[in-house]
Design a protein around this motif. Structure first.
Motif, PDB file in Angstrom:
ATOM      1  N   GLY A 192      24.073 -40.157  29.367  1.00 41.21           N
ATOM      2  CA  GLY A 192      25.525 -40.184  29.415  1.00 41.21           C
ATOM      3  C   GLY A 192      26.030 -40.881  30.666  1.00 41.21           C
ATOM      4  N   TRP A 193      27.326 -41.153  30.681  1.00 39.63           N
ATOM      5  CA  TRP A 193      27.920 -41.874  31.805  1.00 39.63           C
ATOM      6  C   TRP A 193      28.201 -40.967  32.995  1.00 39.63           C
ATOM      7  CZ3 TRP A 193      32.636 -41.545  34.370  1.00 39.63           C
ATOM      8  CH2 TRP A 193      32.953 -42.624  35.209  1.00 39.63           C
ATOM      9  N   SER A 194      28.754 -39.774  32.753  1.00 34.85           N
ATOM     10  CA  SER A 194      29.413 -39.019  33.814  1.00 34.85           C
ATOM     11  C   SER A 194      28.470 -38.532  34.914  1.00 34.85           C
ATOM     12  CB  SER A 194      30.190 -37.838  33.234  1.00 34.85           C
ATOM     13  OG  SER A 194      29.330 -36.944  32.573  1.00 34.85           O
ATOM     14  N   CYS A 195      27.269 -38.078  34.574  1.00 37.04           N
ATOM     15  CA  CYS A 195      26.404 -37.475  35.591  1.00 37.04           C
ATOM     16  C   CYS A 195      26.038 -38.471  36.683  1.00 37.04           C
ATOM     17  CB  CYS A 195      25.147 -36.902  34.934  1.00 37.04           C
ATOM     18  SG  CYS A 195      24.069 -36.036  36.103  1.00 37.04           S
ATOM     19  N   GLU A 196      25.488 -39.619  36.289  1.00 37.33           N
ATOM     20  CA  GLU A 196      25.074 -40.599  37.294  1.00 37.33           C
ATOM     21  C   GLU A 196      26.258 -41.374  37.851  1.00 37.33           C
ATOM     22  OE1 GLU A 196      21.025 -41.264  38.281  1.00 37.33           O
ATOM     23  OE2 GLU A 196      22.514 -39.706  38.609  1.00 37.33           O
ATOM     24  N   ALA A 197      27.353 -41.440  37.105  1.00 36.75           N
ATOM     25  CA  ALA A 197      28.575 -42.044  37.657  1.00 36.75           C
ATOM     26  C   ALA A 197      29.161 -41.153  38.732  1.00 36.75           C
ATOM     27  CB  ALA A 197      29.594 -42.276  36.545  1.00 36.75           C
ATOM     28  N   ARG A 198      29.099 -39.850  38.523  1.00 39.25           N
ATOM     29  CA  ARG A 198      29.602 -38.889  39.518  1.00 39.25           C
ATOM     30  C   ARG A 198      28.784 -38.975  40.807  1.00 39.25           C
ATOM     31  NH1 ARG A 198      28.479 -34.781  36.962  1.00 39.25           N
ATOM     32  NH2 ARG A 198      30.390 -34.492  35.751  1.00 39.25           N
ATOM     33  N   ARG A 199      27.470 -38.991  40.675  1.00 36.55           N
ATOM     34  CA  ARG A 199      26.606 -39.088  41.866  1.00 36.55           C
ATOM     35  C   ARG A 199      26.854 -40.411  42.588  1.00 36.55           C
ATOM     36  NH1 ARG A 199      20.754 -40.111  43.172  1.00 36.55           N
ATOM     37  NH2 ARG A 199      20.518 -41.079  41.136  1.00 36.55           N
ATOM     38  N   TYR A 200      27.013 -41.476  41.816  1.00 31.05           N
ATOM     39  CA  TYR A 200      27.320 -42.788  42.390  1.00 31.05           C
ATOM     40  C   TYR A 200      28.666 -42.752  43.119  1.00 31.05           C
ATOM     41  CZ  TYR A 200      28.305 -47.818  42.537  1.00 31.05           C
ATOM     42  OH  TYR A 200      28.610 -49.090  42.959  1.00 31.05           O
ATOM     43  N   TYR A 201      29.688 -42.213  42.464  1.00 31.34           N
ATOM     44  CA  TYR A 201      31.025 -42.216  43.048  1.00 31.34           C
ATOM     45  C   TYR A 201      31.062 -41.470  44.377  1.00 31.34           C
ATOM     46  CZ  TYR A 201      35.866 -41.324  44.030  1.00 31.34           C
ATOM     47  OH  TYR A 201      37.064 -41.253  44.692  1.00 31.34           O
ATOM     48  N   PHE A 202      30.631 -40.211  44.391  1.00 34.24           N
ATOM     49  CA  PHE A 202      30.811 -39.403  45.593  1.00 34.24           C
ATOM     50  C   PHE A 202      29.965 -39.881  46.764  1.00 34.24           C
ATOM     51  CE2 PHE A 202      32.547 -36.151  42.631  1.00 34.24           C
ATOM     52  CZ  PHE A 202      33.792 -36.062  43.230  1.00 34.24           C
ATOM     53  N   ASN A 203      28.852 -40.516  46.484  1.00 36.73           N
ATOM     54  CA  ASN A 203      27.984 -40.960  47.569  1.00 36.73           C
ATOM     55  C   ASN A 203      28.287 -42.379  48.038  1.00 36.73           C
ATOM     56  OD1 ASN A 203      25.702 -38.820  48.109  1.00 36.73           O
ATOM     57  ND2 ASN A 203      26.053 -38.817  45.903  1.00 36.73           N
ATOM     58  N   ILE A 204      28.911 -43.187  47.206  1.00 33.60           N
ATOM     59  CA  ILE A 204      29.147 -44.580  47.572  1.00 33.60           C
ATOM     60  C   ILE A 204      30.633 -44.875  47.736  1.00 33.60           C
ATOM     61  CG2 ILE A 204      28.922 -46.953  46.746  1.00 33.60           C
ATOM     62  CD1 ILE A 204      26.205 -46.234  45.651  1.00 33.60           C
ATOM     63  N   VAL A 205      31.449 -44.417  46.820  1.00 29.67           N
ATOM     64  CA  VAL A 205      32.879 -44.728  46.853  1.00 29.67           C
ATOM     65  C   VAL A 205      33.718 -43.561  47.373  1.00 29.67           C
ATOM     66  CG1 VAL A 205      34.812 -45.599  45.462  1.00 29.67           C
ATOM     67  CG2 VAL A 205      32.472 -46.204  44.833  1.00 29.67           C
ATOM     68  N   GLY A 206      33.187 -42.347  47.242  1.00 29.32           N
ATOM     69  CA  GLY A 206      33.987 -41.140  47.386  1.00 29.32           C
ATOM     70  C   GLY A 206      34.724 -40.935  48.691  1.00 29.32           C
ATOM     71  N   LYS A 207      34.275 -41.547  49.760  1.00 28.40           N
ATOM     72  CA  LYS A 207      34.973 -41.407  51.047  1.00 28.40           C
ATOM     73  C   LYS A 207      36.390 -41.982  50.974  1.00 28.40           C
ATOM     74  CE  LYS A 207      34.563 -42.832  55.910  1.00 28.40           C
ATOM     75  NZ  LYS A 207      34.548 -41.504  56.533  1.00 28.40           N
ATOM     76  N   TYR A 208      36.612 -42.884  50.027  1.00 30.25           N
ATOM     77  CA  TYR A 208      37.847 -43.659  50.004  1.00 30.25           C
ATOM     78  C   TYR A 208      38.756 -43.265  48.835  1.00 30.25           C
ATOM     79  CZ  TYR A 208      34.848 -46.223  53.162  1.00 30.25           C
ATOM     80  OH  TYR A 208      34.006 -46.550  54.187  1.00 30.25           O
ATOM     81  N   GLY A 209      39.011 -41.964  48.707  1.00 27.53           N
ATOM     82  CA  GLY A 209      39.842 -41.473  47.621  1.00 27.53           C
ATOM     83  C   GLY A 209      41.238 -42.070  47.612  1.00 27.53           C
ATOM     84  N   LYS A 210      41.854 -42.202  48.764  1.00 26.92           N
ATOM     85  CA  LYS A 210      43.211 -42.759  48.849  1.00 26.92           C
ATOM     86  C   LYS A 210      43.242 -44.181  48.307  1.00 26.92           C
ATOM     87  CE  LYS A 210      46.922 -43.685  52.188  1.00 26.92           C
ATOM     88  NZ  LYS A 210      47.319 -43.589  53.621  1.00 26.92           N
ATOM     89  N   GLN A 211      42.239 -44.958  48.650  1.00 26.35           N
ATOM     90  CA  GLN A 211      42.185 -46.343  48.191  1.00 26.35           C
ATOM     91  C   GLN A 211      41.903 -46.429  46.689  1.00 26.35           C
ATOM     92  OE1 GLN A 211      40.777 -45.105  50.904  1.00 26.35           O
ATOM     93  NE2 GLN A 211      41.357 -46.364  52.657  1.00 26.35           N
ATOM     94  N   VAL A 212      41.082 -45.499  46.179  1.00 22.50           N
ATOM     95  CA  VAL A 212      40.842 -45.451  44.732  1.00 22.50           C
ATOM     96  C   VAL A 212      42.126 -45.109  43.997  1.00 22.50           C
ATOM     97  CG1 VAL A 212      39.600 -44.260  42.891  1.00 22.50           C
ATOM     98  CG2 VAL A 212      38.393 -44.904  44.973  1.00 22.50           C
ATOM     99  N   GLN A 213      42.905 -44.177  44.543  1.00 20.06           N
ATOM    100  CA  GLN A 213      44.188 -43.843  43.942  1.00 20.06           C
ATOM    101  C   GLN A 213      45.103 -45.071  43.885  1.00 20.06           C
ATOM    102  OE1 GLN A 213      45.957 -40.752  42.801  1.00 20.06           O
ATOM    103  NE2 GLN A 213      43.815 -40.497  42.218  1.00 20.06           N
ATOM    104  N   ALA A 214      45.082 -45.872  44.930  1.00 22.20           N
ATOM    105  CA  ALA A 214      45.910 -47.086  44.943  1.00 22.20           C
ATOM    106  C   ALA A 214      45.470 -48.051  43.856  1.00 22.20           C
ATOM    107  CB  ALA A 214      45.828 -47.758  46.310  1.00 22.20           C
TER     108      ALA A 214
END
Length: 387
Positions: free
Chosen positions: A177-199
């Motif tokens: 499935g998509w969500s499990c490894e996408a979640r691990r990818y997001y929080f470890n690579i992109v997750g620091k930048y929540g404000k920018q993702v919201q933008a």
């Protein structure tokens, strides 16, 4: 690999089935995809290059799709080496090729390749590139997850080329499935930048997106609403699941035994979801993911060297770097002679934003006693109140 995107947009990326460690830190069970795409029109545009280990296969894919045709543009949405290593190779093969980058990438571009500046086109927010029937509109996405990142939208086929956003670990054809490894990818690579993702989400919300083409992982179509909803939750630092993640750092096994008992207690009391990991043995990136996923984080660790056992110290460092916030935290220490785990963990969480640290704590002295079990029961009650 024959992946259908549209009649005029073809997949020319490469799957790496052998890699076991991404960015020299993230464990992989199902390899990694380095995605690249070509848009066939009056003008031909290639979207992104690949990692250095995949350049030869990528160039072969380009030749297979284009034949004796030459591409007019290489669009570089993201300069990180796993997406830019082939720039010089394709620029050398096609001397008339123009390189399209964000204006924010101009300063960084010479660090990654040596290209005549006259061949480089820098675009800004909202600028368009007409290929014929297809027109690409560029949107800047700084810090998702590098400062020079941009995405582009093809208005004809309603495709968003999303750079690293909406990507995941694993090859394109990974049977998962998509969500499990996408979640691990997001929080470890992109997750620091929540404000920018919201933008970025605010910008893309105005577009009619039928297909998302990320730089890692599968092409997304039917699941786009679910994917965007998860990204919205993640980037707001809201828990995805009501429940408890128990993170354990145990030296001789007594703390681990206490954690297993606590898991039993929480489940018996009807906690909607309880997950547990041994920080000494389990994938730290997955533990970071689970910390963000749940509404309550329970940290149970041994006191050690007037602080806390190293795996827990490392875990708290990872959480802090990834801007862990908006969660309830419960703490349990184990100590034989000099209690220091509680105060050390508490001090680390106090450095983070909007963390509700429960007043109720438990201090175990080596082995779990009946009194400790009673205290764990009381702590479980407090945790469930805060789920």
């Amino acid at each position: 690999m024959d992946i259908k995107i549209s009649d005029s947009i073809k997949y020319i990326g490469v799957n790496d089935y052998d890699i076991d460690l991404f960015e020299s830190q993230y464990m992989l069970e199902n390899g990694m995809a380095y995605n690249s795409y070509v848009i066939l029109d009056e003008k031909i545009a290639i979207c992104d290059s690949v990692d250095k280990i995949a350049i030869e296969r990528w160039m072969n894919n380009i030749s297979e799709v284009l034949g004796d045709k030459a591409p007019d543009y290489l669009i570089v949405h993201h300069l990180e080496p796993d997406h830019s290593a082939g720039i010089e190779a394709i620029a050398e093969k096609f001397p008339e090729l123009k390189i399209v980058i964000s204006s924010g990438a101009l300063r960084m571009f010479p660090q990654f390749c040596t290209i005549n500046p006259e061949r480089v086109i820098a675009v800004k927010e909202g600028e368009e590139l007409s290929l014929g029937e297809h027109t690409l509109t560029f949107y800047m996405a700084p810090m998702v997850h590098w400062p020079e990142v941009m995405v582009s939208y093809d208005s004809k086929d309603k495709v968003l080329f999303s750079a690293d956003a909406f990507g995941k670990f694993g090859t394109v054809d990974a049977d998962e499935g998509w969500s499990c490894e996408a979640r691990r990818y997001y929080f470890n690579i992109v997750g620091k930048y929540g404000k920018q993702v919201q933008a970025l989400l605010a910008k893309t919300a105005k577009l009619d997106i039928q297909t998302i083409c990320p730089l890692h992982g599968p092409i997304l179509t039917d699941t786009i609403p679910e994917v965007i909803n998860l990204y919205n939750t993640w980037s707001k630092y809201e828990p995805e699941d009501r429940g408890v993640f128990i993170a354990v750092a145990s030296i001789h096994g007594n703390t681990l035994g206490a954690a297993e008992k606590m898991k039993e207690i929480l489940e018996a009391k009807g906690c909607p979801r309880v997950a547990m990991a041994d920080l000494s043995r389990d994938d730290i990136a997955e533990c970071v993911e689970d910390g963000f996923r749940h509404s309550v984080l329970l940290c149970m660790a041994s006191s050690y060297d007037a602080g806390v056992f190293a795996p827990m110290a490392d875990y708290l460092h990872h959480l802090q770097v990834k801007t862990f916030q908006n969660r309830t935290v419960a703490l349990v220490e184990n100590t034989s002679w000099a209690p220091s785990g509680l105060k050390t963990m508490k001090a680390e969480f106090e450095k983070m934003s909007n963390i509700n640290i429960l007043d109720k704590t438990v201090s175990i002295k080596t082995r779990v006693t009946e009194q400790n079990i009673k205290e764990l029961e009381e702590l479980a009650d407090e945790i469930i109140k805060n789920i």
